[in-house]
Design a protein around this motif. Structure first.
Motif, PDB file in Angstrom:
ATOM      1  N   CYS A 154       9.112 -47.615 -44.404  1.00 31.71           N
ATOM      2  CA  CYS A 154       7.969 -48.485 -44.685  1.00 31.71           C
ATOM      3  C   CYS A 154       7.424 -48.213 -46.092  1.00 31.71           C
ATOM      4  N   PRO A 170       4.578 -47.876 -38.800  1.00 32.48           N
ATOM      5  CA  PRO A 170       5.000 -48.814 -37.760  1.00 32.48           C
ATOM      6  C   PRO A 170       5.162 -48.184 -36.379  1.00 32.48           C
ATOM      7  N   LYS A 206       9.096 -56.364 -42.589  1.00 34.97           N
ATOM      8  CA  LYS A 206      10.134 -56.116 -41.578  1.00 34.97           C
ATOM      9  C   LYS A 206      11.171 -55.042 -41.888  1.00 34.97           C
TER      10      LYS A 206
HETATM   11  S1  SF4 Z   1       6.749 -54.611 -41.411  1.00 32.07           S
HETATM   12 FE1  SF4 Z   1       4.868 -53.513 -41.883  1.00 32.07          FE
HETATM   13  S2  SF4 Z   1       5.076 -51.532 -40.883  1.00 32.07           S
HETATM   14 FE2  SF4 Z   1       7.111 -52.475 -40.922  1.00 32.07          FE
HETATM   15  S3  SF4 Z   1       8.050 -51.634 -42.758  1.00 32.07           S
HETATM   16 FE3  SF4 Z   1       7.097 -53.567 -43.340  1.00 32.07          FE
HETATM   17  S4  SF4 Z   1       5.047 -53.050 -44.071  1.00 32.07           S
HETATM   18 FE4  SF4 Z   1       5.834 -51.269 -42.953  1.00 32.07          FE
END
Ligand code: SF4
Ligand code: SF4
Ligand code: FES
Ligand code: FES
Lengths: 262, 268
Positions: A154, A170, A206
């Motif tokens: 992340c 996450p 994501k």
């Molecule tokens: S979706 Fe949100 S939690 Fe997942 S890696 Fe990307 S920024 Fe981080």
């Protein structure tokens, strides 16, 4: 058929180190972890690696292979060509203890801050009944093996260490989402999700989903639903207007668990 | 006596390269940036031209001009009547719907991911260091406004009803009465896909059932949630397909209206 693979492995401690070159034998059907073990057995006896199950279930062997966060025991050598140089480094987001082993205690500290399952005290032990439909969503999150590949990838903390305090990552926002979806849970973690665990930092790009070896749809099934729950509580102009008109004081959610380990 | 060893230094591995990835990670953001730029340029041009949006014989109205509410709208195209007098050319004719449609796509969870990656490069690809010194994500203004996505969703549902009405109008023959041609078919496919895109929205998934804790107590909403979830898993594909069909629909009507070619008629 065996061949010699060219490996560049990060060696060092206290954050300082370098990539060291090795040529290691590879046999058919092997995974990266096998080759690292052979390297350890034949050329670099002091190479530090963490591993345990060799079956993608313990989450110990997380590292970065050609820049991609993966489990070494689940990465087949056959995904690379024989003349490809494999660059292997420790996870970049956590402090390095030595070589490929990092200190992931950041994650345990975050886990402790989440208010745990809070059932209704008036429902007696063994009285609560749940249908399959009610547990389905949490079951997906329960597949997590705590490899912390998502936490490592992340960008919120990987590229901005200064956000480590404000952002739980996450894996733990998913834990909050799981409890918020639990039919027998009575706590309300929506405020702390935003204020203490930094849900707003997530920009739903994501990468956590992309690297999860358990293929949990972290972003779609946990983070976005949690963002929607928070939006309903915090950013709904109609709700806000209603509470202003009725002059109802806004209920405060469940506070985070204070850290008393220091 | 147990020996006390030093706690390991709290330092990350110092690696200067912004990524060690060897695959073509830059490809996807480049493609996304190119396609989005082409689309936005195309749409901006046609929205401000103020011409070739309506085919009077067959009652084809492009979605970019629906509802046509400006005083300049040709009679017949203004399904909801004209709400204003003559507007200055910097205001598009569908001024009451376009801001919502645009806001819906801009605050869409999928498009957010796409443009944060492709344009803002936060991050361009996973495990590739982003170029920014500081990062606050969606915690403050203006990006905190993304939390209003569901209101755009509500508005877009109304607009989708209007787009559906436009398609019904487009079953119009040149001698009056019922008729349909390739244009009608294109508009129909477009509107069906637009409905799928809008209903596959994450806010829709939340509102219809996702917000519940206790699915087994709400079997109907649980059933709906399951259907929406199925669509939702295809949200990205729908986001791109509808950009394509919107552009195709608009371009087809543009060219027919400008008499570049005539509509291919199946019936009347
Ligand atoms: S979706 Fe949100 S939690 Fe997942 S890696 Fe990307 S920024 Fe981080
Ligand atoms: S969610 Fe997936 S990537 Fe994250 S710790 Fe669990 S198994 Fe690993
Ligand atoms: S060794 Fe257990 S997951 Fe790799
Ligand atoms: S339209 Fe994409 S998430 Fe709502």
């Amino acid at each position: 058929m065996s061949y010699k693979a060219a490996l560049r492995v990060w060696r060092g401690d206290h954050g300082r180190g370098d990539l060291a070159d090795y040529a290691v034998e590879v046999n058919e059907g092997e995974v990266v972890l096998d080759v690292l073990h052979r390297l350890q057995a034949t050329q670099a006896g002091d190479l530090a690696i963490r591993w345990n199950c060799k079956a993608g279930k313990c989450g110990s062997c997380s590292m970065e292979i050609n820049g991609r966060p993966r489990l070494a025991c689940m990465t087949r050598m056959s995904t690379f060509t024989e003349d490809e140089v494999l660059t292997i480094t420790p996870l970049r987001t956590f402090p390095v203890i030595r070589d490929l082993v990092t200190d992931v205690s950041f994650n345990y500290a975050k886990a402790r801050q989440i208010p745990s399952f809070t059932p209704d005290p008036s429902v007696g032990l063994g009285e609560f009944r749940m249908q399959q439909a009610d547990v389905e969503r949490s079951q997906e999150f329960r597949k997590c093996i705590e490899c912390y590949l998502c936490q490592n990838t992340c960008h919120v903390i990987r590229d901005h260490a200064e956000n480590e305090n404000a952002f739980a990552g996450p894996r733990f926002l998913m834990r909050v989402a799981e409890l918020e979806m639990h039919p027998a849970d009575t706590a309300d973690r929506r405020d702390i999700a935003q204020d203490d665990f930094g849900l707003g930092f997530c920009n739903i790009t994501k990468c956590c989903t992309e690297v999860c070896p358990e293929h949990i749809k972290i972003t779609d099934n946990a983070l976005i639903p949690l963002k929607e729950r928070v939006a309903g509580r915090r950013y709904d102009p109609l709700v806000w207007l209603g509470s202003k008109i009725a002059r109802r004081p806004r209920s405060t959610g469940t506070p985070k668990v204070p850290d008393n380990r220091h | 006596m147990t020996q006390v060893s030093d706690a390991p230094a709290k330092t990350r591995a110092q690696i200067s390269q912004k990524t060690l990835r060897t695959d073509r990670w830059w490809e996807q953001p480049a493609i996304v940036a190119t396609l989005l730029t082409i689309w936005v340029t195309y749409a901006t041009v046609h929205v401000f031209i103020g011409k070739w949006y309506w085919v009077p014989q067959y009652h084809y109205l492009t979605p970019f001009y629906s509802p046509c509410v400006s005083g300049e709208c040709v009679p017949g195209a203004a399904s909801l009547g004209t709400w204003f007098g003559h507007l200055p050319p910097i205001i598009p004719y569908a001024v009451v719907s376009l801001p919502f449609v645009l806001g819906f796509r801009l605050s869409c969870y999928y498009y957010r991911r796409a443009y944060y990656r492709a344009f803002w490069r936060a991050p361009a690809a996973c495990a590739v260091r982003e170029p920014h010194q500081k990062y606050t994500g969606e915690t403050r203004f203006p990006l905190i406004m993304q939390n209003l996505h569901r209101y755009f969703f509500y508005m877009v549902i109304l607009i989708s009803i209007l787009n559906t009405y436009d398609v019904i109008q487009a079953f119009h023959g040149k001698t009056g009465g019922i008729g349909f041609g390739l244009g009608t078919l294109i508009m129909l496919v477009n509107v069906v896909l637009l409905w799928c895109y809008s209903l596959s929205c994450h806010s829709c998934r939340h509102i219809t059932g996702g917000r519940l804790k206790h699915f087994s107590k709400h079997p109907v909403r649980y059933w709906i949630w399951n259907r929406i979830s199925w669509l939702n898993a295809r949200h990205m594909q729908l986001a791109w397909t509808t950009l394509g069909t919107l552009m195709l629909t608009d371009l087809y009507i543009w060219l027919v209206a400008a008499h570049v070619f005539s509509d291919f008629r199946f019936y009347n």
